[in-house]
Design a protein around this motif. Structure first.
Motif, PDB file in Angstrom:
ATOM      1  N   LEU A 197       0.959  -0.999  -0.135  1.00 19.78           N
ATOM      2  CA  LEU A 197       0.004  -0.085  -0.143  1.00 19.78           C
ATOM      3  C   LEU A 197       0.991   1.189  -0.033  1.00 19.78           C
ATOM      4  N   VAL A 198       0.830   2.209  -0.778  1.00 19.17           N
ATOM      5  CA  VAL A 198       1.583   3.268  -1.101  1.00 19.17           C
ATOM      6  C   VAL A 198       0.720   4.746   0.059  1.00 19.17           C
ATOM      7  N   GLU A 199       1.515   5.018   1.012  1.00 21.26           N
ATOM      8  CA  GLU A 199       1.361   5.728   1.948  1.00 21.26           C
ATOM      9  C   GLU A 199       2.003   6.989   1.695  1.00 21.26           C
ATOM     10  N   PHE A 200       1.518   8.388   1.983  1.00 20.46           N
ATOM     11  CA  PHE A 200       2.186   9.604   1.968  1.00 20.46           C
ATOM     12  C   PHE A 200       2.283  10.126   3.396  1.00 20.46           C
ATOM     13  N   THR A 201       3.382  10.625   3.829  1.00 20.22           N
ATOM     14  CA  THR A 201       3.591  11.213   5.049  1.00 20.22           C
ATOM     15  C   THR A 201       2.830  12.552   5.000  1.00 20.22           C
ATOM     16  N   PRO A 202       1.795  12.831   5.786  1.00 15.74           N
ATOM     17  CA  PRO A 202       0.942  14.013   5.982  1.00 15.74           C
ATOM     18  C   PRO A 202       1.959  15.316   5.963  1.00 15.74           C
ATOM     19  N   GLY A 203       1.628  16.377   5.237  1.00 15.21           N
ATOM     20  CA  GLY A 203       2.419  17.544   5.287  1.00 15.21           C
ATOM     21  C   GLY A 203       3.740  17.618   4.757  1.00 15.21           C
ATOM     22  N   ALA A 204       4.237  16.317   3.918  1.00 14.33           N
ATOM     23  CA  ALA A 204       5.672  16.298   3.533  1.00 14.33           C
ATOM     24  C   ALA A 204       5.702  16.801   1.809  1.00 14.33           C
ATOM     25  N   GLY A 205       4.411  16.990   1.527  1.00 13.85           N
ATOM     26  CA  GLY A 205       4.353  17.614   0.127  1.00 13.85           C
ATOM     27  C   GLY A 205       4.531  16.705  -0.898  1.00 13.85           C
ATOM     28  N   GLU A 206       4.454  15.231  -0.570  1.00 16.81           N
ATOM     29  CA  GLU A 206       4.601  14.365  -1.403  1.00 16.81           C
ATOM     30  C   GLU A 206       3.171  14.020  -2.005  1.00 16.81           C
ATOM     31  N   ASP A 207       2.137  14.321  -1.312  1.00 16.29           N
ATOM     32  CA  ASP A 207       0.963  13.611  -1.482  1.00 16.29           C
ATOM     33  C   ASP A 207       0.331  14.746  -2.602  1.00 16.29           C
ATOM     34  N   PRO A 208       0.011  14.397  -3.648  1.00 22.23           N
ATOM     35  CA  PRO A 208      -0.593  15.080  -4.821  1.00 22.23           C
ATOM     36  C   PRO A 208      -1.966  15.874  -4.466  1.00 22.23           C
ATOM     37  N   ARG A 209      -2.657  15.207  -3.438  1.00 18.08           N
ATOM     38  CA  ARG A 209      -3.858  15.860  -3.116  1.00 18.08           C
ATOM     39  C   ARG A 209      -3.681  16.908  -2.103  1.00 18.08           C
ATOM     40  N   GLU A 210      -2.465  17.257  -1.760  1.00 18.85           N
ATOM     41  CA  GLU A 210      -2.055  18.476  -1.016  1.00 18.85           C
ATOM     42  C   GLU A 210      -1.744  19.268  -1.892  1.00 18.85           C
ATOM     43  N   TRP A 211      -1.134  19.386  -3.142  1.00 15.74           N
ATOM     44  CA  TRP A 211      -0.866  20.151  -3.806  1.00 15.74           C
ATOM     45  C   TRP A 211      -1.836  21.362  -4.086  1.00 15.74           C
ATOM     46  N   ASN A 212      -1.134  22.752  -4.282  1.00 15.94           N
ATOM     47  CA  ASN A 212      -1.894  23.673  -4.784  1.00 15.94           C
ATOM     48  C   ASN A 212      -2.238  23.736  -6.213  1.00 15.94           C
ATOM     49  N   LYS A 213      -3.286  24.316  -6.720  1.00 16.78           N
ATOM     50  CA  LYS A 213      -3.649  23.791  -8.317  1.00 16.78           C
ATOM     51  C   LYS A 213      -2.591  24.460  -9.219  1.00 16.78           C
ATOM     52  N   GLY A 214      -1.606  25.403  -8.745  1.00 21.20           N
ATOM     53  CA  GLY A 214      -0.316  25.867  -9.784  1.00 21.20           C
ATOM     54  C   GLY A 214       0.533  24.648  -9.682  1.00 21.20           C
ATOM     55  N   ARG A 215       0.796  24.178  -8.547  1.00 21.04           N
ATOM     56  CA  ARG A 215       1.785  22.759  -8.710  1.00 21.04           C
ATOM     57  C   ARG A 215       1.351  21.655  -9.523  1.00 21.04           C
ATOM     58  N   LYS A 216      -0.122  21.640  -9.167  1.00 17.69           N
ATOM     59  CA  LYS A 216      -0.549  20.378 -10.036  1.00 17.69           C
ATOM     60  C   LYS A 216      -0.672  20.810 -11.631  1.00 17.69           C
ATOM     61  N   TRP A 217      -0.771  22.011 -11.975  1.00 15.85           N
ATOM     62  CA  TRP A 217      -0.974  22.365 -13.333  1.00 15.85           C
ATOM     63  C   TRP A 217       0.467  22.285 -13.862  1.00 15.85           C
ATOM     64  N   ALA A 218       1.417  22.669 -13.189  1.00 12.68           N
ATOM     65  CA  ALA A 218       2.685  22.791 -13.493  1.00 12.68           C
ATOM     66  C   ALA A 218       3.410  21.383 -13.874  1.00 12.68           C
ATOM     67  N   VAL A 219       3.068  20.621 -12.896  1.00 15.10           N
ATOM     68  CA  VAL A 219       3.504  19.058 -13.089  1.00 15.10           C
ATOM     69  C   VAL A 219       2.926  18.418 -14.320  1.00 15.10           C
ATOM     70  N   THR A 220       1.361  18.892 -14.514  1.00 12.98           N
ATOM     71  CA  THR A 220       0.601  18.256 -15.536  1.00 12.98           C
ATOM     72  C   THR A 220       1.468  18.952 -16.860  1.00 12.98           C
ATOM     73  N   ALA A 221       1.733  19.850 -17.047  1.00 12.66           N
ATOM     74  CA  ALA A 221       2.307  20.655 -17.911  1.00 12.66           C
ATOM     75  C   ALA A 221       3.714  20.012 -18.411  1.00 12.66           C
ATOM     76  N   ALA A 222       4.413  19.873 -17.534  1.00 10.80           N
ATOM     77  CA  ALA A 222       5.891  19.206 -17.686  1.00 10.80           C
ATOM     78  C   ALA A 222       5.770  18.001 -18.206  1.00 10.80           C
ATOM     79  N   VAL A 223       4.907  17.209 -17.754  1.00 12.90           N
ATOM     80  CA  VAL A 223       4.781  15.856 -18.140  1.00 12.90           C
ATOM     81  C   VAL A 223       4.167  15.725 -19.501  1.00 12.90           C
TER      82      VAL A 223
END
Length: 163
Positions: free
Chosen positions: A66-92
């Protein structure tokens, strides 16, 4: 069934067999998961439903990772802001576009590299063939590795091979 679109009535051949539809409707009526995936009975109460911790333990005991993320570590994409999500999506997305273009860009002038490098046409065709072969076989190697090591190191290694 209200959850099915009206178009589902007109699909031919049907997407599901009659047995599959009956099984789907039965599962839909059964409700939430119960311990050990038992069918709920009339005496089943809400306290018999399985908790998330029990479900995780059950699947871990069966050998699932099971994949688990440490809360608050910034690894969980559900915790990212919209700008970072769009930047990662655009880069990929840009990387996928660059790879697709890279596989076909040479086909517009196959004779040019053959003349410039004094190479036979078969060698130039071989470069395109090997590139497309790597394009197909690469995911078979890197996809399982990304589950073990994560996406970022695999992207870094694969970009190294691209350039």
């Amino acid at each position: 069934m209200p959850s099915e679109p009206i178009e589902a009535e007109f699909v031919f051949p049907p997407a599901l067999s009659q047995e599959q539809e009956d099984e789907y409707r039965k599962l839909e009526r059964e409700g939430p998961l119960t311990p050990n995936h038992q069918t709920p009975t009339a005496t089943t109460t809400l306290t018999d439903t399985i908790t998330m911790n029990e479900l995780e333990k059950q699947y871990t005991n069966q050998g699932f990772h099971l994949v688990e993320f440490t809360p608050g570590a910034g690894e969980d994409p559900r915790e990212w802001n919209k700008g970072r999500k769009w930047a990662v999506t655009a880069a990929v997305s840009f990387l996928c576009l660059a790879v697709a273009i890279g596989s076909s860009i040479i086909t517009g002038d196959l004779e040019g590299p053959a003349k410039e490098f004094h190479a036979p046409q078969e060698v130039i065709n071989l470069t395109v063939t090997l590139y497309v072969l790597g394009f197909g076989i690469g995911p078979l190697v890197f996809a399982p590795l990304s589950e073990v090591f994560g996406r970022k190191p695999i992207y870094c290694v694969s970009i190294f091979f691209y350039f």
